[in-house]
Design a protein around this motif. Structure first.
Motif, PDB file in Angstrom:
ATOM      1  N   ALA A 317      -1.299  16.648 -18.310  1.00  0.00           N
ATOM      2  CA  ALA A 317      -1.716  17.099 -16.984  1.00  0.00           C
ATOM      3  C   ALA A 317      -3.102  16.558 -16.629  1.00  0.00           C
ATOM      4  CB  ALA A 317      -1.701  18.622 -16.925  1.00  0.00           C
ATOM      5  N   ARG A 318      -4.050  16.570 -17.583  1.00  0.00           N
ATOM      6  CA  ARG A 318      -5.390  16.045 -17.306  1.00  0.00           C
ATOM      7  C   ARG A 318      -5.346  14.543 -17.028  1.00  0.00           C
ATOM      8  NH1 ARG A 318      -7.098  19.940 -21.321  1.00  0.00           N
ATOM      9  NH2 ARG A 318      -6.943  18.379 -22.988  1.00  0.00           N
ATOM     10  N   CYS A 319      -4.477  13.815 -17.776  1.00  0.00           N
ATOM     11  CA  CYS A 319      -4.346  12.375 -17.551  1.00  0.00           C
ATOM     12  C   CYS A 319      -3.782  12.088 -16.162  1.00  0.00           C
ATOM     13  CB  CYS A 319      -3.461  11.760 -18.632  1.00  0.00           C
ATOM     14  SG  CYS A 319      -3.167   9.979 -18.437  1.00  0.00           S
ATOM     15  N   LEU A 320      -2.758  12.856 -15.759  1.00  0.00           N
ATOM     16  CA  LEU A 320      -2.165  12.656 -14.437  1.00  0.00           C
ATOM     17  C   LEU A 320      -3.163  13.000 -13.337  1.00  0.00           C
ATOM     18  CD1 LEU A 320       1.447  14.081 -14.968  1.00  0.00           C
ATOM     19  CD2 LEU A 320       0.740  11.690 -14.886  1.00  0.00           C
ATOM     20  N   ARG A 321      -3.932  14.056 -13.525  1.00  0.00           N
ATOM     21  CA  ARG A 321      -4.921  14.431 -12.512  1.00  0.00           C
ATOM     22  C   ARG A 321      -5.959  13.326 -12.357  1.00  0.00           C
ATOM     23  NH1 ARG A 321      -7.297  18.629  -9.822  1.00  0.00           N
ATOM     24  NH2 ARG A 321      -9.585  18.542  -9.665  1.00  0.00           N
ATOM     25  N   HIS A 322      -6.417  12.776 -13.483  1.00  0.00           N
ATOM     26  CA  HIS A 322      -7.406  11.703 -13.430  1.00  0.00           C
ATOM     27  C   HIS A 322      -6.820  10.452 -12.779  1.00  0.00           C
ATOM     28  CE1 HIS A 322     -10.075   8.511 -15.234  1.00  0.00           C
ATOM     29  NE2 HIS A 322     -10.968   9.348 -14.701  1.00  0.00           N
ATOM     30  N   ALA A 323      -5.503  10.226 -12.950  1.00  0.00           N
ATOM     31  CA  ALA A 323      -4.877   9.047 -12.369  1.00  0.00           C
ATOM     32  C   ALA A 323      -4.647   9.209 -10.873  1.00  0.00           C
ATOM     33  CB  ALA A 323      -3.555   8.770 -13.079  1.00  0.00           C
ATOM     34  N   PHE A 324      -4.285  10.414 -10.433  1.00  0.00           N
ATOM     35  CA  PHE A 324      -3.938  10.624  -9.032  1.00  0.00           C
ATOM     36  C   PHE A 324      -5.168  10.760  -8.146  1.00  0.00           C
ATOM     37  CE2 PHE A 324       0.211  12.859 -10.497  1.00  0.00           C
ATOM     38  CZ  PHE A 324       0.704  11.624 -10.901  1.00  0.00           C
ATOM     39  N   MET A 325      -6.283  11.228  -8.693  1.00  0.00           N
ATOM     40  CA  MET A 325      -7.475  11.511  -7.883  1.00  0.00           C
ATOM     41  C   MET A 325      -8.406  10.305  -7.841  1.00  0.00           C
ATOM     42  SD  MET A 325      -6.948  14.574  -6.843  1.00  0.00           S
ATOM     43  CE  MET A 325      -8.579  15.040  -6.237  1.00  0.00           C
ATOM     44  N   PRO A 326      -9.171  10.136  -6.751  1.00  0.00           N
ATOM     45  CA  PRO A 326     -10.165   9.053  -6.687  1.00  0.00           C
ATOM     46  C   PRO A 326     -11.245   9.249  -7.738  1.00  0.00           C
ATOM     47  CG  PRO A 326      -9.706   9.969  -4.509  1.00  0.00           C
ATOM     48  CD  PRO A 326      -9.071  10.888  -5.497  1.00  0.00           C
ATOM     49  N   LYS A 361       8.544  21.985 -18.505  1.00  0.00           N
ATOM     50  CA  LYS A 361       8.906  22.409 -17.160  1.00  0.00           C
ATOM     51  C   LYS A 361       7.764  22.148 -16.191  1.00  0.00           C
ATOM     52  CE  LYS A 361      12.149  26.002 -18.644  1.00  0.00           C
ATOM     53  NZ  LYS A 361      12.487  27.459 -18.577  1.00  0.00           N
ATOM     54  N   GLU A 362       6.511  22.242 -16.687  1.00  0.00           N
ATOM     55  CA  GLU A 362       5.370  21.997 -15.817  1.00  0.00           C
ATOM     56  C   GLU A 362       5.360  20.548 -15.317  1.00  0.00           C
ATOM     57  OE1 GLU A 362       4.482  25.412 -18.434  1.00  0.00           O
ATOM     58  OE2 GLU A 362       5.287  23.398 -18.703  1.00  0.00           O
ATOM     59  N   LEU A 363       5.615  19.600 -16.213  1.00  0.00           N
ATOM     60  CA  LEU A 363       5.639  18.202 -15.804  1.00  0.00           C
ATOM     61  C   LEU A 363       6.814  17.931 -14.872  1.00  0.00           C
ATOM     62  CD1 LEU A 363       4.561  15.327 -15.986  1.00  0.00           C
ATOM     63  CD2 LEU A 363       5.916  15.003 -18.058  1.00  0.00           C
ATOM     64  N   GLU A 364       7.935  18.561 -15.142  1.00  0.00           N
ATOM     65  CA  GLU A 364       9.092  18.392 -14.265  1.00  0.00           C
ATOM     66  C   GLU A 364       8.793  18.921 -12.860  1.00  0.00           C
ATOM     67  OE1 GLU A 364      13.850  19.643 -14.124  1.00  0.00           O
ATOM     68  OE2 GLU A 364      12.573  20.173 -15.842  1.00  0.00           O
ATOM     69  N   GLN A 365       8.061  20.036 -12.799  1.00  0.00           N
ATOM     70  CA  GLN A 365       7.699  20.605 -11.501  1.00  0.00           C
ATOM     71  C   GLN A 365       6.722  19.708 -10.759  1.00  0.00           C
ATOM     72  OE1 GLN A 365       9.029  23.471 -10.198  1.00  0.00           O
ATOM     73  NE2 GLN A 365       7.968  22.889  -8.287  1.00  0.00           N
ATOM     74  N   ILE A 366       5.753  19.127 -11.495  1.00  0.00           N
ATOM     75  CA  ILE A 366       4.787  18.214 -10.869  1.00  0.00           C
ATOM     76  C   ILE A 366       5.499  17.001 -10.283  1.00  0.00           C
ATOM     77  CG2 ILE A 366       2.860  16.651 -11.357  1.00  0.00           C
ATOM     78  CD1 ILE A 366       1.883  18.680 -13.418  1.00  0.00           C
ATOM     79  N   PHE A 368       8.574  16.778  -9.390  1.00  0.00           N
ATOM     80  CA  PHE A 368       9.427  17.175  -8.268  1.00  0.00           C
ATOM     81  C   PHE A 368       8.609  17.345  -6.997  1.00  0.00           C
ATOM     82  CE2 PHE A 368      11.334  20.514  -5.638  1.00  0.00           C
ATOM     83  CZ  PHE A 368      12.576  19.955  -5.389  1.00  0.00           C
ATOM     84  N   ASP A 369       7.455  17.997  -7.114  1.00  0.00           N
ATOM     85  CA  ASP A 369       6.609  18.242  -5.935  1.00  0.00           C
ATOM     86  C   ASP A 369       6.051  16.953  -5.363  1.00  0.00           C
ATOM     87  OD1 ASP A 369       7.101  20.916  -6.254  1.00  0.00           O
ATOM     88  OD2 ASP A 369       5.241  21.298  -7.377  1.00  0.00           O
ATOM     89  N   LEU A 370       5.733  15.968  -6.229  1.00  0.00           N
ATOM     90  CA  LEU A 370       5.122  14.724  -5.770  1.00  0.00           C
ATOM     91  C   LEU A 370       6.129  13.601  -5.596  1.00  0.00           C
ATOM     92  CD1 LEU A 370       1.899  14.740  -8.000  1.00  0.00           C
ATOM     93  CD2 LEU A 370       2.161  15.529  -5.634  1.00  0.00           C
ATOM     94  N   ASP A 371       7.423  13.920  -5.707  1.00  0.00           N
ATOM     95  CA  ASP A 371       8.499  12.940  -5.524  1.00  0.00           C
ATOM     96  C   ASP A 371       8.340  11.765  -6.496  1.00  0.00           C
ATOM     97  OD1 ASP A 371      10.813  11.865  -4.497  1.00  0.00           O
ATOM     98  OD2 ASP A 371       9.813  10.872  -2.814  1.00  0.00           O
ATOM     99  N   ILE A 372       8.192  12.069  -7.783  1.00  0.00           N
ATOM    100  CA  ILE A 372       8.057  11.051  -8.836  1.00  0.00           C
ATOM    101  C   ILE A 372       9.322  11.049  -9.672  1.00  0.00           C
ATOM    102  CG2 ILE A 372       6.739  10.299 -10.853  1.00  0.00           C
ATOM    103  CD1 ILE A 372       4.317  11.759  -9.699  1.00  0.00           C
ATOM    104  N   GLU A 373       9.918   9.885  -9.824  1.00  0.00           N
ATOM    105  CA  GLU A 373      11.101   9.745 -10.667  1.00  0.00           C
ATOM    106  C   GLU A 373      10.678   9.656 -12.132  1.00  0.00           C
ATOM    107  OE1 GLU A 373      13.664   6.574  -9.605  1.00  0.00           O
ATOM    108  OE2 GLU A 373      13.641   7.048  -7.458  1.00  0.00           O
ATOM    109  N   GLN A 374      11.296  10.458 -12.973  1.00  0.00           N
ATOM    110  CA  GLN A 374      11.014  10.437 -14.406  1.00  0.00           C
ATOM    111  C   GLN A 374      12.012   9.527 -15.118  1.00  0.00           C
ATOM    112  OE1 GLN A 374      10.873  14.991 -14.664  1.00  0.00           O
ATOM    113  NE2 GLN A 374       9.381  14.379 -16.222  1.00  0.00           N
ATOM    114  N   HIS A 375      11.484   8.617 -15.926  1.00  0.00           N
ATOM    115  CA  HIS A 375      12.322   7.727 -16.730  1.00  0.00           C
ATOM    116  C   HIS A 375      11.900   7.864 -18.188  1.00  0.00           C
ATOM    117  CE1 HIS A 375      14.111   5.673 -13.262  1.00  0.00           C
ATOM    118  NE2 HIS A 375      12.901   5.717 -12.718  1.00  0.00           N
ATOM    119  N   PHE A 376      12.848   8.214 -19.037  1.00  0.00           N
ATOM    120  CA  PHE A 376      12.568   8.400 -20.459  1.00  0.00           C
ATOM    121  C   PHE A 376      13.073   7.195 -21.237  1.00  0.00           C
ATOM    122  CE2 PHE A 376      12.712  12.665 -18.705  1.00  0.00           C
ATOM    123  CZ  PHE A 376      11.563  13.230 -19.226  1.00  0.00           C
ATOM    124  N   ALA A 377      12.191   6.630 -22.043  1.00  0.00           N
ATOM    125  CA  ALA A 377      12.565   5.477 -22.869  1.00  0.00           C
ATOM    126  C   ALA A 377      13.517   5.921 -23.972  1.00  0.00           C
ATOM    127  CB  ALA A 377      11.324   4.835 -23.476  1.00  0.00           C
TER     128      ALA A 377
END
Length: 446
Positions: A317-326, A361-366, A368-377
């Motif tokens: 979650a911290r990595c995604l926040r740092h990536a999404f924010m300026p 479930k938290e990542l799945e919810q994030i 879903f809310d941001l319209d991001i497709e999840q792809h698992f290797a």
């Protein structure tokens, strides 16, 4: 069918006996000498022709004749395909062109060379297909020695080499069994070990066989040939396992190609090969974990999370926040910077491995809310997200190449080196190195 001539040194068969024609006398009588008894025999030309027509006299074919009798023809067809025979005849016709051009010339490099070039020029033969004058000389000599029989020019490919098997079928079966039980195992027995087992089994089999039917002992060359006949994938599959063989011989088809930034992001964790110390008291804290999200199109780092916490939902979650924010305030934090960190935003696709922290479930919810497709290797397929894997390896090697406190590749490589005692890099310095270094690399990419 081939041509034959009545002339000196020609060989004929008269009623089943072989004769050599020695000469023709002035009165037209031919002198033949029996090759077995060496007794001479005289025959006129008309007698020889009559015997030839009635089948009592046969002209012996040249030793190198290839298609000169029904028996030979059927043997060739059984051994070689029709296209192979046609190619042989084409090659013979090709050689005959050069032979006829040099028959009247003296045997010299200059004379033969000029005639060969003239034939090549008239027939539009490529330069790499033009034969040497020595080859043409050999062809012409064989052609003349055979009595001008063109069939001696057909390559004798089917007669090359030893076609008879050297080892009996029981020996080959013993060797195959030894290979399966010793070489094609996870213990990875050597060819020498396999040969020892095969020889022991062969000696045991010879004890029950008469002297006249004794089996030949297998050789190292035989075992090596049988091993090389096994497909390399099957060999590695049996000796190293399925995962090793799959990684070694994998092929990448239909690779996902992106056409714009933020179209696809790859996220992964890695543990730094470096001991970090506390900023205040200098105590060694351990090896930090680094979570990175990289843009597939630009290969720029969108965000990261550096902490001592193992991979978890919180670090993701911290990595995604740092990536999404300026990324603001970097110039105030690092006065030596001359450019901003402009790589940020929400990706359309997020590629990750099968770690439990990515199935929360938290990542799945994030997503879903941001319209991001999840792809698992898929399992054990690092090439599915190869850009972030390569970046992590390059970053780890670059940071720890000569830095005190590096952990090396393992305990064996470390020897007496204690990374805790030599560690000097603080967490703040490591973050500064990551951010400033990434900005420098980003400036090079743009």
């Amino acid at each position: 069918m081939s041509k034959g001539f009545l002339r000196a040194k020609a060989r004929v068969q008269v009623e089943g006996e072989s004769f050599t024609i020695e000469r023709q006398c002035t009165d037209g009588v031919w002198v033949l000498r029996n090759m077995k008894t060496e007794r001479p025999m005289e025959k006129t030309t008309s007698e020889l022709l009559e015997a030839y027509n009635s089948g009592h006299l046969k002209l012996e074919r040249p030793a190198r004749a290839k298609i000169s009798s029904p028996e030979r023809t059927s043997s060739l067809i059984a051994k070689e395909s029709v296209p192979a025979l046609e190619n042989g005849l084409k090659a013979a016709s090709f050689r005959l062109l050069f032979i006829k051009a040099v028959l009247h010339l003296p045997t010299s490099k200059s004379a033969y060379g000029a005639a060969i070039l003239e034939v090549a020029r008239s027939q539009n033969i490529p330069a790499d297909k033009i034969p040497s004058w020595v080859s043409v000389y050999r062809w012409a000599r064989a052609y003349l020695n055979s009595g001008s029989a063109p069939n001696v020019l057909v390559a004798s490919n089917i007669d090359k080499g030893n076609r008879a098997p050297r080892f009996a079928e029981p020996v080959l079966e013993i060797c195959q069994q030894a290979i399966e039980t010793k070489f094609l195992t996870l213990e990875r027995g050597t060819i020498v070990d396999t040969l020892a087992i095969a020889r022991a089994e062969t000696r045991r089999a010879n004890k029950h066989l008469p002297v006249s039917e004794q089996l030949s002992l297998p050789t190292y060359r035989l075992i090596n040939r049988l091993v090389n006949d096994i497909p390399v994938y099957d060999r590695d599959l049996a000796r190293y396992g399925r995962e090793h063989a799959r990684k070694k011989y994998r092929t990448s088809l239909h690779h996902r190609q992106t056409e714009a930034p933020l179209e696809r992001g790859e996220i992964d964790h890695t543990r730094m090969d470096l001991f970090a110390i506390d900023d205040e008291n200098g105590f060694p804290l351990g090896r930090p974990w680094l979570t990175i999200l990289i843009d597939d199109y630009t290969r720029c780092v969108l965000g990261y999370c550096l902490s001592f916490e193992p991979p978890s939902r919180a670090t993701v979650a911290r990595c995604l926040r740092h990536a999404f924010m300026p990324k603001t305030g970097l110039r105030e934090k690092y006065p030596d910077l001359k450019n901003d960190w402009d790589a940020y935003g929400i990706v359309s696709e997020l590629v990750m491995d099968g770690g439990t922290e990515f199935h929360s479930k938290e990542l799945e919810q994030i997503c879903f809310d941001l319209d991001i497709e999840q792809h698992f290797a898929p399992r054990k397929t690092p090439w599915f997200k190869g850009k972030v894997e390569r970046f992590q390896g390059t970053l780890n090697r670059g940071v720890t190449v000569s830095t005190p406190g590096k952990t090396f590749g393992g305990i064996v490589e470390r020897d007496d080196y204690d990374p805790k005692k030599h560690a000097i890099v603080t967490m703040s310095a490591l973050k500064h190195l990551l951010e400033v270094g990434e900005l420098q690399l980003m400036r090079q990419r743009t």
